[in-house]
Design a protein around this motif. Sequence first.
Motif, PDB file in Angstrom:
ATOM      1  N   GLY A 123      33.503  81.533  20.656  1.00 31.25           N
ATOM      2  CA  GLY A 123      33.473  82.893  20.136  1.00 31.25           C
ATOM      3  C   GLY A 123      34.479  83.846  20.757  1.00 31.25           C
ATOM      4  N   LEU A 124      35.409  83.308  21.558  1.00 31.49           N
ATOM      5  CA  LEU A 124      36.436  84.154  22.159  1.00 31.49           C
ATOM      6  C   LEU A 124      37.600  84.344  21.192  1.00 31.49           C
ATOM      7  CD1 LEU A 124      36.648  82.614  25.758  1.00 31.49           C
ATOM      8  CD2 LEU A 124      35.677  84.836  25.154  1.00 31.49           C
ATOM      9  N   PRO A 125      38.188  85.532  21.149  1.00 29.44           N
ATOM     10  CA  PRO A 125      39.406  85.711  20.352  1.00 29.44           C
ATOM     11  C   PRO A 125      40.519  84.849  20.943  1.00 29.44           C
ATOM     12  CG  PRO A 125      38.457  87.827  21.010  1.00 29.44           C
ATOM     13  CD  PRO A 125      37.759  86.785  21.813  1.00 29.44           C
ATOM     14  N   THR A 126      41.386  84.330  20.103  1.00 28.76           N
ATOM     15  CA  THR A 126      42.490  83.495  20.581  1.00 28.76           C
ATOM     16  C   THR A 126      43.819  84.042  20.071  1.00 28.76           C
ATOM     17  OG1 THR A 126      42.338  81.969  18.705  1.00 28.76           O
ATOM     18  CG2 THR A 126      41.042  81.431  20.683  1.00 28.76           C
ATOM     19  N   VAL A 127      44.848  83.870  20.895  1.00 31.06           N
ATOM     20  CA  VAL A 127      46.197  84.312  20.532  1.00 31.06           C
ATOM     21  C   VAL A 127      47.160  83.172  20.831  1.00 31.06           C
ATOM     22  CG1 VAL A 127      48.029  85.991  20.939  1.00 31.06           C
ATOM     23  CG2 VAL A 127      45.631  86.708  21.079  1.00 31.06           C
ATOM     24  N   ALA A 128      47.833  82.690  19.808  1.00 31.96           N
ATOM     25  CA  ALA A 128      48.820  81.624  20.002  1.00 31.96           C
ATOM     26  C   ALA A 128      50.120  82.241  20.498  1.00 31.96           C
ATOM     27  CB  ALA A 128      49.063  80.894  18.685  1.00 31.96           C
ATOM     28  N   GLU A 129      50.760  81.568  21.463  1.00 33.60           N
ATOM     29  CA  GLU A 129      52.018  82.076  21.977  1.00 33.60           C
ATOM     30  C   GLU A 129      53.100  81.011  21.917  1.00 33.60           C
ATOM     31  OE1 GLU A 129      52.567  83.196  26.033  1.00 33.60           O
ATOM     32  OE2 GLU A 129      51.459  81.485  26.807  1.00 33.60           O
ATOM     33  N   ALA A 130      54.331  81.496  21.914  1.00 36.88           N
ATOM     34  CA  ALA A 130      55.494  80.621  21.894  1.00 36.88           C
ATOM     35  C   ALA A 130      56.400  80.980  23.066  1.00 36.88           C
ATOM     36  CB  ALA A 130      56.249  80.777  20.575  1.00 36.88           C
ATOM     37  N   PHE A 131      57.357  80.089  23.351  1.00 39.57           N
ATOM     38  CA  PHE A 131      58.259  80.280  24.477  1.00 39.57           C
ATOM     39  C   PHE A 131      59.707  80.230  23.993  1.00 39.57           C
ATOM     40  CE2 PHE A 131      54.321  78.884  26.226  1.00 39.57           C
ATOM     41  CZ  PHE A 131      54.210  79.502  27.467  1.00 39.57           C
TER      42      PHE A 131
ATOM     43  N   ILE B 194      62.963  70.319  13.785  1.00 36.94           N
ATOM     44  CA  ILE B 194      62.461  71.666  13.538  1.00 36.94           C
ATOM     45  C   ILE B 194      60.939  71.624  13.572  1.00 36.94           C
ATOM     46  CG2 ILE B 194      62.315  73.572  11.905  1.00 36.94           C
ATOM     47  CD1 ILE B 194      65.075  72.838  10.906  1.00 36.94           C
ATOM     48  N   LEU B 195      60.341  72.405  14.465  1.00 40.55           N
ATOM     49  CA  LEU B 195      58.889  72.444  14.624  1.00 40.55           C
ATOM     50  C   LEU B 195      58.342  73.759  14.094  1.00 40.55           C
ATOM     51  CD1 LEU B 195      58.582  71.248  18.331  1.00 40.55           C
ATOM     52  CD2 LEU B 195      58.446  69.827  16.274  1.00 40.55           C
ATOM     53  N   GLU B 196      57.138  73.711  13.543  1.00 43.46           N
ATOM     54  CA  GLU B 196      56.458  74.935  13.142  1.00 43.46           C
ATOM     55  C   GLU B 196      55.615  75.418  14.315  1.00 43.46           C
ATOM     56  OE1 GLU B 196      52.953  76.110  10.070  1.00 43.46           O
ATOM     57  OE2 GLU B 196      54.736  75.198   9.178  1.00 43.46           O
ATOM     58  N   VAL B 197      55.904  76.616  14.782  1.00 44.43           N
ATOM     59  CA  VAL B 197      55.170  77.202  15.905  1.00 44.43           C
ATOM     60  C   VAL B 197      54.785  78.622  15.507  1.00 44.43           C
ATOM     61  CG1 VAL B 197      55.211  77.822  18.348  1.00 44.43           C
ATOM     62  CG2 VAL B 197      56.501  75.835  17.557  1.00 44.43           C
ATOM     63  N   ARG B 198      53.603  78.754  14.942  1.00 45.14           N
ATOM     64  CA  ARG B 198      53.133  80.063  14.510  1.00 45.14           C
ATOM     65  C   ARG B 198      52.490  80.766  15.689  1.00 45.14           C
ATOM     66  NH1 ARG B 198      55.591  81.318   9.725  1.00 45.14           N
ATOM     67  NH2 ARG B 198      55.753  79.416   8.463  1.00 45.14           N
ATOM     68  N   ALA B 199      53.102  81.849  16.135  1.00 44.18           N
ATOM     69  CA  ALA B 199      52.615  82.520  17.338  1.00 44.18           C
ATOM     70  C   ALA B 199      52.630  84.032  17.149  1.00 44.18           C
ATOM     71  CB  ALA B 199      53.469  82.137  18.536  1.00 44.18           C
ATOM     72  N   ARG B 200      51.683  84.685  17.814  1.00 39.44           N
ATOM     73  CA  ARG B 200      51.609  86.148  17.775  1.00 39.44           C
ATOM     74  C   ARG B 200      52.234  86.779  19.010  1.00 39.44           C
ATOM     75  NH1 ARG B 200      52.379  90.410  17.599  1.00 39.44           N
ATOM     76  NH2 ARG B 200      51.215  92.245  16.936  1.00 39.44           N
ATOM     77  N   SER B 201      52.459  85.966  20.038  1.00 40.94           N
ATOM     78  CA  SER B 201      53.042  86.485  21.275  1.00 40.94           C
ATOM     79  C   SER B 201      54.171  85.566  21.724  1.00 40.94           C
ATOM     80  CB  SER B 201      51.976  86.583  22.376  1.00 40.94           C
ATOM     81  OG  SER B 201      52.477  87.236  23.523  1.00 40.94           O
ATOM     82  N   LEU B 202      55.207  86.163  22.288  1.00 43.17           N
ATOM     83  CA  LEU B 202      56.380  85.419  22.734  1.00 43.17           C
ATOM     84  C   LEU B 202      56.556  85.648  24.230  1.00 43.17           C
ATOM     85  CD1 LEU B 202      58.922  83.773  21.837  1.00 43.17           C
ATOM     86  CD2 LEU B 202      60.082  85.972  21.564  1.00 43.17           C
ATOM     87  N   CYS B 203      56.625  84.545  24.993  1.00 49.55           N
ATOM     88  CA  CYS B 203      56.726  84.638  26.446  1.00 49.55           C
ATOM     89  C   CYS B 203      58.176  84.534  26.913  1.00 49.55           C
ATOM     90  CB  CYS B 203      55.905  83.524  27.109  1.00 49.55           C
ATOM     91  SG  CYS B 203      55.982  83.554  28.917  1.00 49.55           S
ATOM     92  N   LEU B 204      58.539  85.436  27.803  1.00 48.00           N
ATOM     93  CA  LEU B 204      59.819  85.380  28.503  1.00 48.00           C
ATOM     94  C   LEU B 204      59.515  85.298  29.992  1.00 48.00           C
ATOM     95  CD1 LEU B 204      61.722  88.207  26.589  1.00 48.00           C
ATOM     96  CD2 LEU B 204      62.150  85.750  26.409  1.00 48.00           C
ATOM     97  N   HIS B 205      60.023  84.312  30.670  1.00 50.66           N
ATOM     98  CA  HIS B 205      59.695  84.122  32.078  1.00 50.66           C
ATOM     99  C   HIS B 205      60.421  85.136  32.959  1.00 50.66           C
ATOM    100  CE1 HIS B 205      58.067  80.237  30.732  1.00 50.66           C
ATOM    101  NE2 HIS B 205      57.271  80.394  31.767  1.00 50.66           N
ATOM    102  N   GLY B 206      59.649  85.816  33.806  1.00 52.87           N
ATOM    103  CA  GLY B 206      60.211  86.839  34.665  1.00 52.87           C
ATOM    104  C   GLY B 206      60.931  86.300  35.875  1.00 52.87           C
ATOM    105  N   ASP B 207      60.763  84.996  36.170  1.00 52.74           N
ATOM    106  CA  ASP B 207      61.400  84.423  37.356  1.00 52.74           C
ATOM    107  C   ASP B 207      62.728  83.747  37.040  1.00 52.74           C
ATOM    108  OD1 ASP B 207      60.275  82.342  35.939  1.00 52.74           O
ATOM    109  OD2 ASP B 207      59.525  81.270  37.688  1.00 52.74           O
ATOM    110  N   THR B 208      63.198  83.882  35.809  1.00 50.40           N
ATOM    111  CA  THR B 208      64.492  83.314  35.417  1.00 50.40           C
ATOM    112  C   THR B 208      65.622  84.236  35.894  1.00 50.40           C
ATOM    113  OG1 THR B 208      63.475  82.378  33.429  1.00 50.40           O
ATOM    114  CG2 THR B 208      65.880  82.534  33.463  1.00 50.40           C
ATOM    115  N   PRO B 209      66.712  83.701  36.445  1.00 49.56           N
ATOM    116  CA  PRO B 209      67.843  84.549  36.826  1.00 49.56           C
ATOM    117  C   PRO B 209      68.322  85.386  35.641  1.00 49.56           C
ATOM    118  CG  PRO B 209      68.118  82.353  37.743  1.00 49.56           C
ATOM    119  CD  PRO B 209      66.939  82.286  36.823  1.00 49.56           C
ATOM    120  N   GLY B 210      68.507  86.685  35.863  1.00 52.73           N
ATOM    121  CA  GLY B 210      68.946  87.561  34.783  1.00 52.73           C
ATOM    122  C   GLY B 210      67.846  87.873  33.786  1.00 52.73           C
ATOM    123  N   ALA B 211      66.579  87.753  34.206  1.00 56.58           N
ATOM    124  CA  ALA B 211      65.455  87.896  33.286  1.00 56.58           C
ATOM    125  C   ALA B 211      65.400  89.264  32.616  1.00 56.58           C
ATOM    126  CB  ALA B 211      64.145  87.630  34.032  1.00 56.58           C
TER     127      ALA B 211
END
Length: 252
Positions: free
Chosen positions: A158-166, A213-230
Amino acid sequence: MSSIDLNADLGEGFGRWRLTDDEQLLSVVTSANVACGFHAGDAVTMRRVCGLAAERGVRIGAQVSYRDLAGFGRRAMDVPPAELAAEVAYQIGALEVFARAAGTRVSYVKPHGALYNRVVRDEEQAMGVVDGVLLADASLPVLGLPGSRLLEVAAKAGLPTVAEAFADRAYTEEGTLVPRDRDGAVVTDPVAVVERSVALARTGTVVSHGGEILEVRARSLCLHGDTPGAVELARRVRARLVAAGVRVEAFA
């Protein structure tokens, strides 16, 4: 017009050591995955990041992890589900104190590192995470990989879910993330990251490590903060998304 949430891992420091440029990234992202002390972060850091996020209207998420400061939460561990549930609830509760002190609240939960990858396929560990979220707050959405056991178990509970992509991580042909110990696991070319971000937001697709080509349906997009030049990369991604007609906004 399509829309996408931009999230980044923040507060990943400890004591005098800081890994992420929290202040600058909080001017770009719409959701902040804040380390809760198990893979990184401490009380002072958590309080500071929550205050900054509240000032900028950025949503605060609890980035829960295995108890692994030395390995940054990226080492495989076997934790009994009941113990994992208690530790997940503990991390959420700790962050909630600082979020409330800043005049806001924890808005979602996202596993980190080895735990994130483990709950893609491991239903028992996924149940441990979900039980921890339920113990802390049964209204909290859970972020995870599309098709993962975590999102399946969370939805059943019963928890809301949010799919994310990278945008900056390579995908296998099965739609999972390429392990970090393999070549090409992290996408470092800024142009490629920006192009992948727009494709994910506009068409829900991404090219796998093997060229499919993959189908990745996501509502949120992650960007890593520890990448150089993030920070600069995050700004370029957001600007390009807006130019492509994509609304950048926190998920509902």
